[in-house]
Write a protein that holds these residues in place. Structure first.
Motif, PDB file in Angstrom:
ATOM      1  N   ARG A  71      66.948  27.387  59.144  1.00  0.00           N
ATOM      2  CA  ARG A  71      68.092  27.809  59.967  1.00  0.00           C
ATOM      3  C   ARG A  71      68.602  29.179  59.544  1.00  0.00           C
ATOM      4  O   ARG A  71      68.802  30.064  60.371  1.00  0.00           O
ATOM      5  N   GLN A  72      68.777  29.374  58.250  1.00  0.00           N
ATOM      6  CA  GLN A  72      69.229  30.666  57.750  1.00  0.00           C
ATOM      7  C   GLN A  72      68.166  31.730  57.973  1.00  0.00           C
ATOM      8  O   GLN A  72      68.468  32.866  58.343  1.00  0.00           O
ATOM      9  N   GLU A 110      68.111  32.866  61.632  1.00  0.00           N
ATOM     10  CA  GLU A 110      69.250  33.761  61.884  1.00  0.00           C
ATOM     11  C   GLU A 110      68.959  35.146  61.311  1.00  0.00           C
ATOM     12  O   GLU A 110      69.243  36.164  61.941  1.00  0.00           O
ATOM     13  N   ALA A 111      68.401  35.183  60.106  1.00  0.00           N
ATOM     14  CA  ALA A 111      68.092  36.468  59.475  1.00  0.00           C
ATOM     15  C   ALA A 111      67.036  37.232  60.271  1.00  0.00           C
ATOM     16  O   ALA A 111      67.144  38.456  60.428  1.00  0.00           O
ATOM     17  N   ASP A 143      66.592  37.079  63.464  1.00  0.00           N
ATOM     18  CA  ASP A 143      67.291  37.605  64.625  1.00  0.00           C
ATOM     19  C   ASP A 143      68.116  38.837  64.250  1.00  0.00           C
ATOM     20  O   ASP A 143      68.114  39.847  64.961  1.00  0.00           O
ATOM     21  N   ILE A 144      68.802  38.783  63.127  1.00  0.00           N
ATOM     22  CA  ILE A 144      69.609  39.916  62.659  1.00  0.00           C
ATOM     23  C   ILE A 144      68.715  41.118  62.393  1.00  0.00           C
ATOM     24  O   ILE A 144      69.025  42.245  62.792  1.00  0.00           O
ATOM     25  N   GLU A 165      74.572  37.771  55.931  1.00  0.00           N
ATOM     26  CA  GLU A 165      75.203  37.703  57.255  1.00  0.00           C
ATOM     27  C   GLU A 165      74.853  36.393  57.945  1.00  0.00           C
ATOM     28  O   GLU A 165      75.708  35.751  58.566  1.00  0.00           O
ATOM     29  N   ALA A 166      73.609  35.961  57.831  1.00  0.00           N
ATOM     30  CA  ALA A 166      73.180  34.702  58.443  1.00  0.00           C
ATOM     31  C   ALA A 166      73.954  33.527  57.844  1.00  0.00           C
ATOM     32  O   ALA A 166      74.405  32.638  58.582  1.00  0.00           O
ATOM     33  N   MET A 222      77.427  33.460  59.289  1.00  0.00           N
ATOM     34  CA  MET A 222      77.423  33.013  60.685  1.00  0.00           C
ATOM     35  C   MET A 222      77.271  31.495  60.762  1.00  0.00           C
ATOM     36  O   MET A 222      77.963  30.829  61.554  1.00  0.00           O
ATOM     37  N   ILE A 223      76.385  30.949  59.949  1.00  0.00           N
ATOM     38  CA  ILE A 223      76.168  29.493  59.944  1.00  0.00           C
ATOM     39  C   ILE A 223      77.420  28.768  59.465  1.00  0.00           C
ATOM     40  O   ILE A 223      77.839  27.768  60.049  1.00  0.00           O
ATOM     41  N   ALA A 270      79.958  28.877  62.264  1.00  0.00           N
ATOM     42  CA  ALA A 270      79.583  27.976  63.355  1.00  0.00           C
ATOM     43  C   ALA A 270      79.823  26.527  62.960  1.00  0.00           C
ATOM     44  O   ALA A 270      80.324  25.727  63.753  1.00  0.00           O
TER      45      ALA A 270
END
Length: 140
Positions: A37-38, A41-42, A44-45, A128-129, A132-133, A136
């Motif tokens: 999951r992390q 996200e990373a 995507d960042i 950052e990821a 964000m998690i 959320a």
């Protein structure tokens, strides 16, 4: 929050001296492993970042973790909570279309990525990821 700079860059993962000859596929990269999951996200960042280099990314067969190829030597100073950085010391890691670990596959294969992810950039993206998690999950 203090950010430590790294002396590594996104230079190609170096060929180890034990590789011998012209074996340009042999690599001496380290591998940063994070929960999927992390890691997603990373990714995507990093993809949204302007001029941010991202190297090949692996996922395990169960899709529980993602692995980012980083320059050799990164493991010595890696201290990001929730992740591990493993030295490969060039032990057969090959940057070719076949995943280097049985049961894994490429999320971002070699040839479609830079040669390695800059550890400083990856550290920032993973932080950052994680934020964000956490945000959320706090909204549920």
């Amino acid at each position: 929050m203090e950010t430590r700079e790294s002396s590594q860059s996104n230079e190609p993962c170096g060929s180890p001296s034990s590789a011998g000859g012209d074996d340009v596929d042999a690599a001496s990269c380290d591998l940063v492993t994070v929960p999927a999951r992390q890691g997603l996200e990373a990714v995507d960042i990093l993809r949204r970042g302007v001029g941010e280099a991202m190297g090949p990314v692996l996922h395990d067969g169960s899709c529980a973790t993602l692995g980012f190829l980083v320059p050799a030597g990164t493991a010595a100073g890696w201290d990001v909570p929730g992740s591990t950085c493993t030295e490969t010391d060039g032990r057969g890691l090959r940057l070719n279309p076949e995943p280097p670990v049985k049961g894994s596959d490429w999320l971002l294969p070699p040839g479609e990525a830079d040669l390695a992810t800059d550890p400083v950039v990856l550290r920032r993206a993973l932080g950052e990821a994680a934020r964000m998690i956490e945000a959320a999950d706090g909204c549920q």
